[in-house]
Design a protein around this motif. Structure first.
Motif, mmCIF file in Angstrom:
data_model
loop_
_atom_site.group_PDB
_atom_site.id
_atom_site.type_symbol
_atom_site.label_atom_id
_atom_site.label_comp_id
_atom_site.label_asym_id
_atom_site.label_seq_id
_atom_site.Cartn_x
_atom_site.Cartn_y
_atom_site.Cartn_z
ATOM 1 N N LEU A 45 0.837 -1.200 0.000
ATOM 2 C CA LEU A 45 0.000 0.000 0.000
ATOM 3 C C LEU A 45 0.871 1.248 0.000
ATOM 4 C CD1 LEU A 45 -2.780 1.392 0.294
ATOM 5 C CD2 LEU A 45 -2.541 1.138 2.772
ATOM 6 N N LEU A 46 1.912 1.236 0.802
ATOM 7 C CA LEU A 46 2.824 2.383 0.862
ATOM 8 C C LEU A 46 3.481 2.625 -0.491
ATOM 9 C CD1 LEU A 46 4.481 4.531 2.401
ATOM 10 C CD2 LEU A 46 6.114 2.711 2.973
ATOM 11 N N TRP A 47 3.960 1.559 -1.134
ATOM 12 C CA TRP A 47 4.698 1.739 -2.391
ATOM 13 C C TRP A 47 3.782 2.133 -3.547
ATOM 14 C CZ3 TRP A 47 9.358 2.949 -1.956
ATOM 15 C CH2 TRP A 47 10.181 2.384 -0.985
ATOM 16 N N VAL A 48 2.535 1.699 -3.530
ATOM 17 C CA VAL A 48 1.592 2.155 -4.559
ATOM 18 C C VAL A 48 1.324 3.651 -4.391
ATOM 19 C CG1 VAL A 48 -0.813 2.023 -5.332
ATOM 20 C CG2 VAL A 48 0.502 -0.072 -4.987
ATOM 21 N N ALA A 49 1.164 4.096 -3.146
ATOM 22 C CA ALA A 49 0.971 5.526 -2.891
ATOM 23 C C ALA A 49 2.199 6.328 -3.321
ATOM 24 C CB ALA A 49 0.675 5.766 -1.408
ATOM 25 N N VAL A 50 3.385 5.808 -3.029
ATOM 26 C CA VAL A 50 4.622 6.487 -3.442
ATOM 27 C C VAL A 50 4.730 6.541 -4.971
ATOM 28 C CG1 VAL A 50 7.144 6.291 -3.470
ATOM 29 C CG2 VAL A 50 5.891 5.976 -1.328
#
Length: 414
Positions: A45-50
């Motif tokens: 989830l963090l890397w998709v947002a990034v």
């Protein structure tokens, strides 16, 4: 043989503490048992947002690089908007890191106070000496390092307040006047302040967040659908009684007519031209023509049109897929929290999912001409300091929900 067997199974002095593994055709070594690393929060989830933010930063630069050629922005450098956007992302990341440190029980205690602060700021922005007006709308409060938009804070504040409200009213959720009416009054007050700016787009997002949390919190389905009909009717009345909004709707229905092509349908017609130029694979990064003073607000509300022109249908489908995945993942975290009896945390996470998903849906629909033109940015991607700041804060709270879920599933405390 007694000395050889322990070495083969890795238990003797020549071996480790595990089973033998072939390293080459000649040698063997025992595998060692190490501690299993468990991720503290949802890293995908963090890397998709990034990824969305990084792509958005590149596209903001591409869409705004020619703006200083316009006399209106003659005093700006070509990197003005991308530098400010990058600075906003940096502030947002720092704020998100701080927000992640607060347990959900702290957010639950802060919810009413944050709602009161949001109401105060919505009042202050309407005062001429405090609020900043742009193109007939008064939506910003200058804070030096950025122009803060209280409507963005209102989205998060209403979300937290609605989740806290449903937890407190869980025992009377089947009674309309005790469960729904007070929340409807609170949202109505926020709505009146937003419409005075005016900012109908933000009001729509807030209504969807509040109604979604009430429904997910267990409000009677018949009451919910009755409330939905009332809300739809209210928005219809607002559109029909406002000449400005009515013209936007008619322009959306026929943006190519002589009456609308150079008026209310101008943005939409040039957005559709941008998608048409992009075809399947796009004209390449930086190759957009529509961003060269043809498409207004290309770096904010119509960033997707520039993506469609430069990356084509493939780029647009990637953006849609990322937002679908992001929304689904956030909703899953919320359901997991509710299953662990963390109702407030679950409703907050699902509220964030509704926020991100609905706002992305509206922005994409507007850019593609499927919905009437509405001033809503593409979450995590479009230019806008306040939006990025609050969206990153909301995602940090979702990651905190996931972190506490994992702690509870390991038998610890949230």
């Amino acid at each position: 043989m007694g000395g050889l067997l322990p070495r083969l199974v890795g238990l003797g002095p020549a071996g480790g503490d595990g089973l033998p593994v072939r390293l080459s055709n000649r040698t063997y070594a025992g595998t060692r048992q190490g501690p299993v690393r468990e991720l503290g929060f949802d890293q995908p989830l963090l890397w998709v947002a990034v990824a969305l933010m990084a792509w958005g930063l590149v596209m903001v630069y591409s869409a705004s690089i020619a703006l200083p050629d316009n006399p209106r922005f003659a005093n700006y450098a070509h990197t003005h908007f991308v530098v400010r956007h990058g600075f906003s992302i940096l502030i947002g990341l720092v704020t998100a890191l701080m927000a992640f440190q607060f347990p959900l029980r702290t957010w639950e205690k802060l919810a009413p106070w944050l709602f009161a602060v949001a109401l105060l700021m919505l009042v202050l922005v309407l005062i001429p000496v405090i609020g900043k007006g742009v193109n007939g709308a008064r939506r910003w409060i200058p804070l030096g390092i950025m122009n803060f938009q209280p409507s963005e804070l209102a989205k998060l504040a209403v979300l937290l307040y609605a989740a806290d409200y449903m937890v407190r009213k869980m025992d009377v959720k089947e009674r309309f006047f005790r469960a729904v009416a007070p929340m409807a009054v609170a949202v109505g007050v926020v709505g009146m302040l937003l419409l005075a700016e005016p900012d109908m787009g933000a009001f729509m997002v807030i209504v969807v967040i509040a109604m979604g949390i009430l429904f997910l919190g267990g409000v009677n389905a018949r009451m919910f659908f009755l409330m939905a009909l009332v809300v739809v009717g209210a928005f219809a009345v607002m559109v029909m009684t406002s000449e400005f909004r009515r013209q936007r709707v008619f322009a959306y229905l026929d943006p190519w007519s002589m009456e609308h092509a150079l008026g209310k349908g101008y943005q939409l017609s040039h957005s559709l031209i941008a998608f048409g130029r992009g075809e399947i694979f796009g004209v390449g990064l930086g190759g957009s023509v529509e961003k060269l003073h043809w498409l207004p607000e290309a770096h904010t509300d119509f960033l997707l049109a520039v993506i469609g022109e430069e990356f084509g249908l493939i780029g647009v489908l990637v953006v849609i897929s990322l937002f679908l995945w992001l929304t689904r993942r956030i909703m899953h975290i919320g359901r997991q929290a509710i299953a662990l009896d963390q109702v407030f945390a679950g409703l907050v996470a699902q509220g964030v999912g509704l926020w991100m998903g609905f706002q992305a849906f509206i922005n994409i629909g507007v850019n593609l001409g499927a919905l009437p033109t509405k001033g809503l940015t593409l979450p995590l991607m479009s230019y806008g300091g306040s939006a990025i700041l609050l969206e990153l804060t909301a995602l940090a709270i979702v990651l905190r929900v996931d972190y506490e879920n994992r702690q509870l599933m390991k038998g610890g405390r949230s």
